[in-house]
Design a protein around this motif. Structure first.
Motif, mmCIF file in Angstrom:
data_model
loop_
_atom_site.group_PDB
_atom_site.id
_atom_site.type_symbol
_atom_site.label_atom_id
_atom_site.label_comp_id
_atom_site.label_asym_id
_atom_site.label_seq_id
_atom_site.Cartn_x
_atom_site.Cartn_y
_atom_site.Cartn_z
ATOM 1 N N LYS A 175 0.829 -1.207 0.000
ATOM 2 C CA LYS A 175 0.000 0.000 0.000
ATOM 3 C C LYS A 175 0.862 1.255 0.000
ATOM 4 O O LYS A 175 0.551 2.245 -0.659
ATOM 5 C CB LYS A 175 -0.938 -0.007 1.205
ATOM 6 N N LYS A 176 1.968 1.190 0.734
ATOM 7 C CA LYS A 176 2.894 2.323 0.783
ATOM 8 C C LYS A 176 3.494 2.586 -0.594
ATOM 9 O O LYS A 176 3.696 3.741 -0.999
ATOM 10 C CB LYS A 176 4.005 2.045 1.801
ATOM 11 N N GLU A 179 0.975 4.343 -2.702
ATOM 12 C CA GLU A 179 0.625 5.667 -2.209
ATOM 13 C C GLU A 179 1.680 6.720 -2.520
ATOM 14 O O GLU A 179 1.533 7.885 -2.149
ATOM 15 C CB GLU A 179 0.386 5.609 -0.683
#
Length: 289
Positions: A175-176, A179
């Motif tokens: 997810k990082k 993002e």
């Protein structure tokens, strides 16, 4: 020149991995990641559907006491970036070379479309697996209890707890990665350049033999061959790659097709086995020491 192009593909992949190693919080030097990239290429070359590369890389990093979850996220994020590039290239390749390939080789070119669908499906599944923690947990529980039922493993709950801990790290790292669009865009650019290097190898191999050929037509046909070979289960797509090359490129290379094919296969397959196998032995010995 052909060797330089092939080696450049390794360097570009290692640079992409380095980007995601920073995002994942995994501290590893670039030279180690380059070595790991070549080792991964070796295991991919000797396993069906090129599936052995990433598990081997994770195993080697685990021996260095690096987090399996972070290592998996790092490699999977790089794979997602590469798969996105392949999917886009697939669209370009199918549309630009389909008329030429289908005319020369009849309906065999339809396999390229199935290869494109397969690669797109893999990309979709990986992204869903990466961002959906609930789905991942269900899959982990299913397989652990299945293995426990056949008495392959003991203490399934304990195994699930350990795996889910690493999976949690994996999901957070993935997810990082998504993002940070600027960083992800950089990884896509590097993956694009890596793919360009790989599909350009037949061009430089042909030029070394004094053959003049249209570069853009060649890489379009190479993309079609790449998509078809991705569906072949033999290690390194052996047999299908060589046969496909002879079928697809004979109209371009004529009597020298076999010579170009041997050079192309060496720099895209056997070079990975030679250098990757050598580094695998060294790395395995260093762990034992």
């Amino acid at each position: 020149m052909t060797f330089v192009v092939a080696a450049t593909a390794w360097v570009l992949e290692a640079l992409t991995v380095k980007i995601f190693s920073k995002l994942s919080g995994l501290h590893a030097k670039f030279i180690y990641l380059l070595k790991l990239t070549i080792i991964g290429a070796f295991f991919s070359a000797i396993t069906p559907f090129y599936t052995g590369g990433q598990p081997a890389q994770i195993a080697f990093m685990a021996k260095k006491r690096l987090s399996a979850g972070k290592a998996s996220a790092m490699l999977m994020a790089r794979f997602v970036a590469y798969q996105i590039v392949i999917t886009v290239f697939g669209v370009v390749g199918v549309f630009s070379a389909y008329s030429f390939v289908s005319k020369e080789i009849s309906n065999l070119a339809l396999l390229a479309i199935f290869g494109f669908i397969l690669n797109s499906g893999v990309l979709f599944f990986i992204i869903m697996f990466s961002i959906s923690a609930r789905t991942t947990e269900k899959i982990v529980r299913f397989f652990i209890f299945l293995l426990a039922r056949f008495r392959v493993i003991k203490n399934p709950e304990e195994k699930i707890e350990k795996i889910l801990f690493e999976v949690s790290r994996f999901n957070k790292s993935m997810k990082k990665s998504f993002e940070t669009p600027k960083t992800f865009l950089l990884s896509l650019t590097l993956s694009f350049l890596q793919m360009m290097a790989v599909i350009s190898i037949p061009y430089f191999a042909s030029r070394s033999l004094g053959i003049t050929v249209d570069y853009f037509q060649l890489i379009s046909v190479q993309l079609v061959l790449f998509l078809i070979a991705s569906m072949v289960p033999t290690p390194g797509a052996s047999g299908a790659s060589e046969g496909g090359f002879m079928l697809f490129f004979t109209p371009l290379f004529g009597a020298k097709t076999a010579a170009v094919m041997l050079l192309w296969r060496f720099f895209t397959y056997y070079m990975n086995i030679l250098f990757g196998g050598f580094l695998t032995v060294i790395e395995t010995h260093s762990h034992k020491s």
